[in-house]
Design an enzyme around this catalytic site. Structure first.
Site, PDB file in Angstrom:
ATOM      1  N   GLU A 219      31.257  19.304 -10.289  1.00  0.00           N
ATOM      2  CA  GLU A 219      30.110  19.561 -11.174  1.00  0.00           C
ATOM      3  C   GLU A 219      29.418  20.857 -10.790  1.00  0.00           C
ATOM      4  OE1 GLU A 219      26.904  16.656 -10.884  1.00  0.00           O
ATOM      5  OE2 GLU A 219      26.154  17.286 -12.842  1.00  0.00           O
TER       6      GLU A 219
ATOM      7  N   GLU B  43      30.816  18.878 -15.689  1.00  0.00           N
ATOM      8  CA  GLU B  43      31.151  17.921 -14.627  1.00  0.00           C
ATOM      9  C   GLU B  43      32.238  16.920 -15.005  1.00  0.00           C
ATOM     10  OE1 GLU B  43      28.071  14.894 -13.957  1.00  0.00           O
ATOM     11  OE2 GLU B  43      26.739  16.048 -15.227  1.00  0.00           O
TER      12      GLU B  43
ATOM     13  N   TYR C 237      38.558   8.930 -12.285  1.00  0.00           N
ATOM     14  CA  TYR C 237      38.241   7.788 -11.411  1.00  0.00           C
ATOM     15  C   TYR C 237      39.330   6.744 -11.620  1.00  0.00           C
ATOM     16  CZ  TYR C 237      34.067  10.472 -12.225  1.00  0.00           C
ATOM     17  OH  TYR C 237      33.202  11.531 -12.371  1.00  0.00           O
TER      18      TYR C 237
ATOM     19  N   HIS D 231      27.674   5.503 -10.176  1.00  0.00           N
ATOM     20  CA  HIS D 231      26.313   5.656  -9.638  1.00  0.00           C
ATOM     21  C   HIS D 231      26.169   5.017  -8.257  1.00  0.00           C
ATOM     22  CE1 HIS D 231      24.496   6.417 -13.897  1.00  0.00           C
ATOM     23  NE2 HIS D 231      25.103   7.462 -13.399  1.00  0.00           N
TER      24      HIS D 231
ATOM     25  N   ASP E  29       0.802  -1.230   0.000  1.00  0.00           N
ATOM     26  CA  ASP E  29       0.000   0.000   0.000  1.00  0.00           C
ATOM     27  C   ASP E  29       0.837   1.285   0.000  1.00  0.00           C
ATOM     28  OD1 ASP E  29      -2.324  -1.400  -0.041  1.00  0.00           O
ATOM     29  OD2 ASP E  29      -2.639  -1.333   2.133  1.00  0.00           O
TER      30      ASP E  29
ATOM     31  N   HIS F 165      18.470  15.155 -16.095  1.00  0.00           N
ATOM     32  CA  HIS F 165      18.974  15.003 -17.467  1.00  0.00           C
ATOM     33  C   HIS F 165      17.857  15.540 -18.342  1.00  0.00           C
ATOM     34  CE1 HIS F 165      21.964  11.608 -16.239  1.00  0.00           C
ATOM     35  NE2 HIS F 165      22.254  12.767 -15.702  1.00  0.00           N
TER      36      HIS F 165
ATOM     37  N   HIS G  38      32.891   9.290 -18.772  1.00  0.00           N
ATOM     38  CA  HIS G  38      31.551   9.845 -19.019  1.00  0.00           C
ATOM     39  C   HIS G  38      31.637  11.180 -19.738  1.00  0.00           C
ATOM     40  CE1 HIS G  38      31.881  12.704 -15.647  1.00  0.00           C
ATOM     41  NE2 HIS G  38      32.287  11.716 -14.874  1.00  0.00           N
TER      42      HIS G  38
END
Ligand code: GLY
Ligand code: MN
Ligand code: MN
Length: 441
Positions: free
Chosen positions: A408, A385, A389, A244, A41, A362, A351
């Site tokens: 960023e 950004e 890494y 992410h 619910d 986005h 990226h």
């Protein structure tokens, strides 16, 4: 959700008029988002569809906008009826009557009348503009309405000969933010910038990533923002190399960097800020070297954000700086030309340098037009950004492994260049270290 700042209804009516003019003799159908069940619910917090909201300012679920173009444009809202019983449980509903006056529609009906009225609205219209392919139930409903018109062929009624994507028409409108939108995005940037400052001050060895997430969320809500614009990333140490990472369940360790990618949504508009800083308040040598490189890449990219520049110019600028930096830091071998040509820089920067920002994090809008990168224009908002890494791997110097840095900011293209909407969050090494020193006094 906290009550939104009420935008002037004429803003939405103007947008509908502009879209109607683009429709020619066709009809557009734009539904809002469905409510979604999280478990049993319990629902996910409701968020209206951005296209629908852009054209209506209406935030209730179960609503559909039908817009007729042509010589006498008409905007029609289907929405939930008043329901005293449900309003006791779930809160206020406008109902068609109040929605008509408050939001300035030409006609409003109960959403229960959609199936009955839509075939009439589509009859003898040359084209229907609708977005298909995101929701199978919606697609089936639309095709059902079109088929209902086709079934009337023998009585001389023509069904739409063309089905076109309505998002394409709205995307170009959404790309250019008007003054009200810019003001909201500026405020969203200020709130998120303040939240990042507080996060820096709350960080320290032994603190949970989740505690920092709570600091961010607290500041967003305290400041009147309704929600985070996306799931915040609070990534310490090696977690920062997972692009992410959203578990946010680790603990900050002395000597780690902390990467935070978090922005609020204010009255529908997103901000999107990333900052990376040392948990203990002082960058180590290798951390500082990587950080300064990413900061230089970001500066080069921001310098490329100006009217007339093409969409990819900031990315190209960032990649050129990063690639040379990776060579200088001995993370990569070979000449700059070879690193760029063979794209070996993608081992550490995989990226893109940004995306449109607006009602969606986005945001809507094509990046290429007729095969060429889109030119930037005043009123467009994009993120800048770049990052780096460094996962462990063959040939990767030990001193740099598990360093993940992204910086960023949100840039509004202006007549001269750009305005950074997220400048409240410090990003020079000196400013970050000074703010973090101030934690302890
Ligand atoms: N926070 C999502 C992004 O940076 O694209
Ligand atoms: Mn982003
Ligand atoms: Mn982000």
């Amino acid at each position: 959700m906290t009550e939104h700042t009420q935008m002037d209804a004429t803003i939405y009516a103007c947008r509908r008029a502009r879209l109607a003019a683009k429709l020619g003799d066709g009809v557009a159908i734009v539904p809002t988002a469905p409510e979604r069940i999280r478990n049993r619910d319990a629902h996910y917090p409701y968020r209206y569809d951005s296209y629908f909201y852009y054209l209506t300012g209406f935030r209730e679920p179960e609503a559909v906008l039908v817009l007729r173009g042509g010589a006498q444009p008409q905007s029609i809202l289907f929405c939930r009826e008043k329901n005293p019983e449900r309003e006791i449980w779930d809160g206020y509903r406008h109902g068609p009557e109040a929605a008509k006056d408050r939001f300035g529609f030409d006609e409003t009906y109960s959403e229960a009348e959609l199936d009955e009225r839509l075939p009439d609205l589509l009859a003898d219209q040359p084209a229907v503009h609708v977005h298909l392919g995101s929701d199978a139930l919606w697609d089936a409903r639309v095709l059902g309405w079109i088929n209902a018109v086709r079934n009337r062929a023998r009585s001389g009624v023509a069904a739409p000969g063309e089905i076109r994507d309505v998002h394409c028409l709205i995307d170009d409108m959404r790309l250019l933010k008007d003054e009200q939108e810019q003001a909201l995005m500026r405020r969203a940037g200020v709130i998120s910038g303040a939240a990042h400052r507080l996060a820096m001050q709350a960080a320290g060895p032994g603190v949970g990533e989740y505690e920092i997430e709570a600091v961010l969320q607290h500041e967003f809500r305290r400041s009147g923002a309704q929600a985070p614009a996306y799931t915040p990333i609070v990534a310490a140490g090696a977690h920062a190399c997972v692009l992410h990472y959203v578990e946010n369940n680790g603990v900050l360790a002395d000597g780690d960097l902390l990467l935070i990618d978090a922005g609020c949504e204010l009255d529908g508009y997103a901000s999107d800020i990333t900052r990376t800083f040392p948990v203990n308040g002082r960058f180590s040598g290798p951390q500082r070297a990587v950080y300064e490189l990413v900061l230089a890449a970001q500066a080069a990219a921001i310098a490329a954000v100006r009217p007339g520049a093409h969409w990819n110019a900031p990315h190209d600028a960032a990649v050129a700086v990063l690639a040379q930096g990776f060579i200088d830091l001995k993370l990569l071998e070979g000449s700059l030309a070879a690193v760029l040509e063979q794209e070996t820089y993608k081992q550490f920067y995989m990226h893109r340098t940004g995306h449109w920002l607006g009602l969606d994090v986005h945001d809507a809008g094509d990046y290429k037009v007729n095969g060429a990168w889109r030119e930037l224009q005043p009123g467009m908002v994009l993120t800048v950004e770049p990052g780096c890494y460094i996962r462990p791997g063959p040939g990767v110097p030990e001193a740099f492994t598990n360093i993940g840095v992204r910086i960023e900011d949100d840039a509004l293209v202006t007549a001269q260049g750009c305005e950074i909407l997220s400048a409240g969050a410090p990003k020079s090494v000196a400013d970050i270290e000074a703010l973090m020193r101030a934690r302890h006094v």
